[in-house]
Design a protein around this motif. Sequence first.
Motif, mmCIF file in Angstrom:
data_model
loop_
_atom_site.group_PDB
_atom_site.id
_atom_site.type_symbol
_atom_site.label_atom_id
_atom_site.label_comp_id
_atom_site.label_asym_id
_atom_site.label_seq_id
_atom_site.Cartn_x
_atom_site.Cartn_y
_atom_site.Cartn_z
ATOM 1 N N VAL A 283 0.823 -1.224 0.000
ATOM 2 C CA VAL A 283 0.000 0.000 0.000
ATOM 3 C C VAL A 283 0.849 1.263 0.000
ATOM 4 O O VAL A 283 0.320 2.364 -0.228
ATOM 5 C CB VAL A 283 -0.966 0.016 1.202
ATOM 6 C CG1 VAL A 283 -1.882 -1.197 1.174
ATOM 7 C CG2 VAL A 283 -0.227 0.112 2.536
ATOM 8 N N TRP A 284 2.139 1.153 0.249
ATOM 9 C CA TRP A 284 2.995 2.333 0.391
ATOM 10 C C TRP A 284 2.947 3.278 -0.818
ATOM 11 O O TRP A 284 2.969 4.498 -0.645
ATOM 12 C CB TRP A 284 4.426 1.897 0.672
ATOM 13 C CG TRP A 284 5.347 3.031 1.021
ATOM 14 C CD1 TRP A 284 6.239 3.668 0.204
ATOM 15 C CD2 TRP A 284 5.459 3.685 2.298
ATOM 16 N NE1 TRP A 284 6.900 4.653 0.876
ATOM 17 C CE2 TRP A 284 6.444 4.684 2.165
ATOM 18 C CE3 TRP A 284 4.830 3.507 3.524
ATOM 19 C CZ2 TRP A 284 6.807 5.516 3.229
ATOM 20 C CZ3 TRP A 284 5.185 4.335 4.588
ATOM 21 C CH2 TRP A 284 6.165 5.324 4.428
ATOM 22 N N PRO A 285 2.886 2.778 -2.065
ATOM 23 C CA PRO A 285 2.836 3.715 -3.201
ATOM 24 C C PRO A 285 1.598 4.605 -3.217
ATOM 25 O O PRO A 285 1.599 5.668 -3.858
ATOM 26 C CB PRO A 285 2.839 2.777 -4.428
ATOM 27 C CG PRO A 285 3.508 1.529 -3.939
ATOM 28 C CD PRO A 285 3.031 1.382 -2.534
ATOM 29 N N ASP A 286 0.536 4.201 -2.526
ATOM 30 C CA ASP A 286 -0.686 5.013 -2.443
ATOM 31 C C ASP A 286 -0.420 6.185 -1.498
ATOM 32 O O ASP A 286 -0.093 6.010 -0.327
ATOM 33 C CB ASP A 286 -1.819 4.132 -1.895
ATOM 34 C CG ASP A 286 -3.159 4.857 -1.841
ATOM 35 O OD1 ASP A 286 -3.195 6.048 -1.495
ATOM 36 O OD2 ASP A 286 -4.185 4.213 -2.134
ATOM 37 N N GLU A 287 -0.575 7.394 -2.002
ATOM 38 C CA GLU A 287 -0.239 8.587 -1.219
ATOM 39 C C GLU A 287 -1.002 8.656 0.095
ATOM 40 O O GLU A 287 -0.461 9.084 1.123
ATOM 41 C CB GLU A 287 -0.512 9.838 -2.050
ATOM 42 C CG GLU A 287 -0.128 11.134 -1.358
ATOM 43 C CD GLU A 287 -0.379 12.355 -2.216
ATOM 44 O OE1 GLU A 287 -0.362 13.473 -1.675
ATOM 45 O OE2 GLU A 287 -0.597 12.194 -3.444
ATOM 46 N N ALA A 288 -2.279 8.268 0.085
ATOM 47 C CA ALA A 288 -3.091 8.336 1.304
ATOM 48 C C ALA A 288 -2.566 7.367 2.360
ATOM 49 O O ALA A 288 -2.457 7.715 3.545
ATOM 50 C CB ALA A 288 -4.550 8.038 0.976
ATOM 51 N N TRP A 289 -2.230 6.142 1.938
ATOM 52 C CA TRP A 289 -1.660 5.180 2.875
ATOM 53 C C TRP A 289 -0.299 5.645 3.371
ATOM 54 O O TRP A 289 0.020 5.541 4.558
ATOM 55 C CB TRP A 289 -1.517 3.822 2.200
ATOM 56 C CG TRP A 289 -2.740 2.971 2.250
ATOM 57 C CD1 TRP A 289 -3.571 2.648 1.212
ATOM 58 C CD2 TRP A 289 -3.280 2.308 3.396
ATOM 59 N NE1 TRP A 289 -4.590 1.840 1.640
ATOM 60 C CE2 TRP A 289 -4.429 1.609 2.981
ATOM 61 C CE3 TRP A 289 -2.884 2.248 4.741
ATOM 62 C CZ2 TRP A 289 -5.198 0.855 3.862
ATOM 63 C CZ3 TRP A 289 -3.643 1.493 5.621
ATOM 64 C CH2 TRP A 289 -4.785 0.812 5.181
ATOM 65 N N ARG A 290 0.516 6.159 2.431
ATOM 66 C CA ARG A 290 1.872 6.601 2.801
ATOM 67 C C ARG A 290 1.801 7.725 3.832
ATOM 68 O O ARG A 290 2.575 7.758 4.792
ATOM 69 C CB ARG A 290 2.613 7.046 1.540
ATOM 70 C CG ARG A 290 4.104 7.284 1.748
ATOM 71 C CD ARG A 290 4.836 7.354 0.429
ATOM 72 N NE ARG A 290 4.376 8.427 -0.438
ATOM 73 C CZ ARG A 290 3.697 8.253 -1.558
ATOM 74 N NH1 ARG A 290 3.404 7.030 -1.977
ATOM 75 N NH2 ARG A 290 3.316 9.289 -2.291
ATOM 76 N N SER A 291 0.850 8.648 3.652
ATOM 77 C CA SER A 291 0.703 9.758 4.584
ATOM 78 C C SER A 291 0.289 9.268 5.968
ATOM 79 O O SER A 291 0.760 9.788 6.987
ATOM 80 C CB SER A 291 -0.341 10.741 4.042
ATOM 81 O OG SER A 291 -0.570 11.793 4.949
ATOM 82 N N ALA A 292 -0.587 8.257 6.000
ATOM 83 C CA ALA A 292 -1.042 7.725 7.286
ATOM 84 C C ALA A 292 0.043 6.934 7.997
ATOM 85 O O ALA A 292 0.115 6.924 9.239
ATOM 86 C CB ALA A 292 -2.280 6.853 7.078
ATOM 87 N N LEU A 293 0.908 6.256 7.242
ATOM 88 C CA LEU A 293 1.913 5.366 7.821
ATOM 89 C C LEU A 293 3.257 6.034 8.106
ATOM 90 O O LEU A 293 3.981 5.629 9.026
ATOM 91 C CB LEU A 293 2.150 4.178 6.883
ATOM 92 C CG LEU A 293 1.050 3.120 6.827
ATOM 93 C CD1 LEU A 293 1.231 2.236 5.595
ATOM 94 C CD2 LEU A 293 1.075 2.269 8.097
ATOM 95 N N ARG A 294 3.607 7.045 7.308
ATOM 96 C CA ARG A 294 4.938 7.640 7.451
ATOM 97 C C ARG A 294 5.138 8.221 8.855
ATOM 98 O O ARG A 294 4.264 8.874 9.415
ATOM 99 C CB ARG A 294 5.136 8.749 6.417
ATOM 100 C CG ARG A 294 6.598 9.222 6.335
ATOM 101 C CD ARG A 294 6.722 10.533 5.581
ATOM 102 N NE ARG A 294 6.190 10.460 4.232
ATOM 103 C CZ ARG A 294 6.863 9.990 3.177
ATOM 104 N NH1 ARG A 294 8.082 9.527 3.337
ATOM 105 N NH2 ARG A 294 6.296 9.983 1.990
ATOM 106 N N ASP A 295 6.295 7.948 9.415
ATOM 107 C CA ASP A 295 6.715 8.440 10.720
ATOM 108 C C ASP A 295 6.032 7.755 11.898
ATOM 109 O O ASP A 295 6.228 8.153 13.050
ATOM 110 C CB ASP A 295 6.544 9.960 10.842
ATOM 111 C CG ASP A 295 7.603 10.718 10.062
ATOM 112 O OD1 ASP A 295 8.640 10.116 9.738
ATOM 113 O OD2 ASP A 295 7.394 11.907 9.760
#
Length: 285
Positions: A82-94
């Motif tokens: 899911v990481w390439p999906d911007e919404a997922w990346r924003s929720a998961l990053r950091d």
Amino acid sequence: MAWLDAGEGYEVTLDEGGRVVARRSGGRQLKTVPKALRDDPEVDRLRRLSEWLDRHADACVAQVDAWMVSSLPVPTALIARVWPDEAWRSALRDMAVVGDDPDEVGFLRDVSGDGALKVVDLDGETVRLAPRTVTVPHPVLLPDLDDVREFAAELGITQRVEQIHRATWTRPAIHAANATEVRDYAGGKFASRFGLAARATGLGYRVSGGYATCKVRDGGRGTEASVWIGEPYWDGESETGGLSWHGEDGRAVRLGEVGPVAWSEGMRMAAALYAGRTIEEGGNA
């Protein structure tokens, strides 16, 4: 996102904030969408897409929050997918994550091409993490939480899901032997039961019957925290009642047996409801 032909010599697209914008074909972006385009099918499709993207982003945040509150193991391969999906990346990053060793905490910064997680550990080193599953831990479970928070501040960590700076409560060691209720945040007065229920739902809690509730999985066991908010069909003044916990079988859990995450999340809910109480002039209730 690419510009789309909307006819009449105009093109439309979504800006970074998800707002529909327009321009003359190949020209500069206009300050507003021309009136002639407001009912255009292409503009309507973009508005619907924007609404869907907002719902999708909210759903990603809610899912990551659920993983954290429930301490569920999350497949590393799923995060990579899911990481390439911007919404997922924003929720998961950091987000702080742990692998096989619960004492090795790292902040998720990226995913490598082979699916390994790139995290910054508490020594400031970027390391690869590739266990079968990782956990997004609730902050009450993190050792040396104050040090983790200080390090996160040094890194400039910002989280879409409240984790590191989430308010936490630690269960006191001593309770009456059969006690099943906490009244630290009872007695918060509200002008109406409807207003108290609205505050609960606005904070993301479920209202069921006369209670505001939240469910947590703590140590593999399902627990539901609940705060009394008044009879469902009563529309007069109301006030917060006691906080208690129930197991999956519906039985009340003794305070000494409530898990650390369930305790913290229940107290967090009770405190958040109480914070919206009516403050009487010259008083604190």
